[in-house]
Design a protein around this motif. Sequence first.
Motif, PDB file in Angstrom:
ATOM      1  N   SER A 107     -20.827   8.052 -32.097  1.00 22.55           N
ATOM      2  CA  SER A 107     -22.367   9.091 -32.177  1.00 22.55           C
ATOM      3  C   SER A 107     -21.386  10.271 -31.394  1.00 22.55           C
ATOM      4  O   SER A 107     -20.874   9.755 -30.104  1.00 22.55           O
ATOM      5  CB  SER A 107     -23.263   8.376 -31.771  1.00 22.55           C
ATOM      6  OG  SER A 107     -23.974   8.105 -32.399  1.00 22.55           O
ATOM      7  N   TYR A 108     -22.041  11.706 -31.027  1.00 18.72           N
ATOM      8  CA  TYR A 108     -21.339  12.696 -30.758  1.00 18.72           C
ATOM      9  C   TYR A 108     -22.489  13.427 -30.769  1.00 18.72           C
ATOM     10  O   TYR A 108     -22.922  13.808 -31.337  1.00 18.72           O
ATOM     11  CB  TYR A 108     -20.300  13.362 -32.137  1.00 18.72           C
ATOM     12  CG  TYR A 108     -19.345  14.407 -30.713  1.00 18.72           C
ATOM     13  CD1 TYR A 108     -18.798  13.912 -30.002  1.00 18.72           C
ATOM     14  CD2 TYR A 108     -20.080  16.329 -30.658  1.00 18.72           C
ATOM     15  CE1 TYR A 108     -17.805  15.296 -29.166  1.00 18.72           C
ATOM     16  CE2 TYR A 108     -19.261  16.742 -30.278  1.00 18.72           C
ATOM     17  CZ  TYR A 108     -18.332  16.314 -29.022  1.00 18.72           C
ATOM     18  OH  TYR A 108     -17.434  17.655 -27.913  1.00 18.72           O
ATOM     19  N   VAL A 109     -23.103  13.409 -29.453  1.00 18.94           N
ATOM     20  CA  VAL A 109     -24.343  14.609 -29.094  1.00 18.94           C
ATOM     21  C   VAL A 109     -23.879  15.861 -29.015  1.00 18.94           C
ATOM     22  O   VAL A 109     -23.202  16.171 -28.076  1.00 18.94           O
ATOM     23  CB  VAL A 109     -24.766  13.975 -27.634  1.00 18.94           C
ATOM     24  CG1 VAL A 109     -26.201  14.808 -27.707  1.00 18.94           C
ATOM     25  CG2 VAL A 109     -25.559  12.194 -28.696  1.00 18.94           C
TER      26      VAL A 109
ATOM     27  N   HIS B  77     -30.209   5.008 -27.743  1.00 20.64           N
ATOM     28  CA  HIS B  77     -29.208   3.731 -28.229  1.00 20.64           C
ATOM     29  C   HIS B  77     -29.902   1.997 -27.734  1.00 20.64           C
ATOM     30  O   HIS B  77     -29.712   1.997 -27.227  1.00 20.64           O
ATOM     31  CB  HIS B  77     -27.792   4.070 -28.685  1.00 20.64           C
ATOM     32  CG  HIS B  77     -27.268   2.660 -28.739  1.00 20.64           C
ATOM     33  ND1 HIS B  77     -27.129   2.984 -30.598  1.00 20.64           N
ATOM     34  CD2 HIS B  77     -26.986   1.232 -28.504  1.00 20.64           C
ATOM     35  CE1 HIS B  77     -25.903   1.296 -30.919  1.00 20.64           C
ATOM     36  NE2 HIS B  77     -26.436   0.924 -30.062  1.00 20.64           N
TER      37      HIS B  77
ATOM     38  N   GLU C 230     -32.115   4.475 -33.298  1.00 25.40           N
ATOM     39  CA  GLU C 230     -31.600   5.428 -32.627  1.00 25.40           C
ATOM     40  C   GLU C 230     -32.849   6.569 -32.103  1.00 25.40           C
ATOM     41  O   GLU C 230     -33.523   6.998 -33.468  1.00 25.40           O
ATOM     42  CB  GLU C 230     -30.655   6.594 -33.087  1.00 25.40           C
ATOM     43  CG  GLU C 230     -29.500   5.331 -33.393  1.00 25.40           C
ATOM     44  CD  GLU C 230     -28.148   6.726 -34.033  1.00 25.40           C
ATOM     45  OE1 GLU C 230     -27.024   6.886 -33.600  1.00 25.40           O
ATOM     46  OE2 GLU C 230     -28.358   6.399 -34.840  1.00 25.40           O
TER      47      GLU C 230
ATOM     48  N   SER D 209     -27.127  16.175 -33.144  1.00 30.55           N
ATOM     49  CA  SER D 209     -26.031  15.300 -32.372  1.00 30.55           C
ATOM     50  C   SER D 209     -25.400  15.114 -33.779  1.00 30.55           C
ATOM     51  O   SER D 209     -25.890  15.288 -35.183  1.00 30.55           O
ATOM     52  CB  SER D 209     -26.858  14.026 -32.476  1.00 30.55           C
ATOM     53  OG  SER D 209     -27.280  13.558 -33.507  1.00 30.55           O
TER      54      SER D 209
ATOM     55  N   GLN E  14     -23.371  11.982 -36.380  1.00 29.66           N
ATOM     56  CA  GLN E  14     -23.222  10.942 -36.790  1.00 29.66           C
ATOM     57  C   GLN E  14     -22.276  10.781 -37.696  1.00 29.66           C
ATOM     58  O   GLN E  14     -21.608  11.476 -39.119  1.00 29.66           O
ATOM     59  CB  GLN E  14     -24.652   9.948 -37.274  1.00 29.66           C
ATOM     60  CG  GLN E  14     -23.969   7.851 -37.137  1.00 29.66           C
ATOM     61  CD  GLN E  14     -25.442   7.465 -37.196  1.00 29.66           C
ATOM     62  OE1 GLN E  14     -25.029   7.008 -38.797  1.00 29.66           O
ATOM     63  NE2 GLN E  14     -26.039   7.336 -36.056  1.00 29.66           N
TER      64      GLN E  14
END
Length: 232
Positions: A66-68, A75, A103, A114, A116
């Motif tokens: 995951s990269y926000v 989470h 999430e 984000s 995913q």
Amino acid sequence: MIVIRKSGERGHADHGWLNTYHTFSFASYYDPGHMGFRALRVINEDRVRQGQGFPMHPHRDMEIISYVLEGALEHRDSMGNSSVIRPGEVQRMSAGTGITHSEFNHFKDEPVHSLQIWILPDNEGVTPGYEQKFFPDTEKRKNLRLVASWDGRGGSVTINQDANLYAVLLEKGEEVVHPIPASRHAWVQVARGKVLVNDHLLGPGDGAAASDEDRLVISGQETAELLVFDLA
């Protein structure tokens, strides 16, 4: 050879609480020509409305990153982990023999944006695992900062696959070069802004697959943030 995957060609679903784009086949979006690239199986760009999210659901035998980009993602999982993922942080979850997780948008007054990412593991049935690390912008400016790798080198999160994931921030006129060893491949995903990748113009949401190239030359055309996958 560079093959471009334009943002507008991706699968799309608007569920009201979730506006999502799928670079590769996912859920109800199926395209046999876009089932993934090498071990890279999923890149979903998600925008989740305030206070909404994904309730507990299962996964197995997948490396999930995951990269926000904006906002914060809350989470929880069956391993007992509870965290909030914010811009600059990278979360890795190895589903392995099986986990459940949820999430949710952490905020009640702003959306979360984000990416995913799912990467196929090199072996099935591994013990589930979890990591979350922060990578400051200063380490990504005009630099390919390693954020995930098979061996966790350089302080990156560890994934169960021969793959490396880099994050980079560029301003207009800045350039980075990523060598591609023989027999390896690369995928570039633009999160925001515009860049040239080996003279191909990419904008927000665009991706590019590179095979039989000896390097990527990435030049900022405006303020940009992107991910570079190095794949076997």
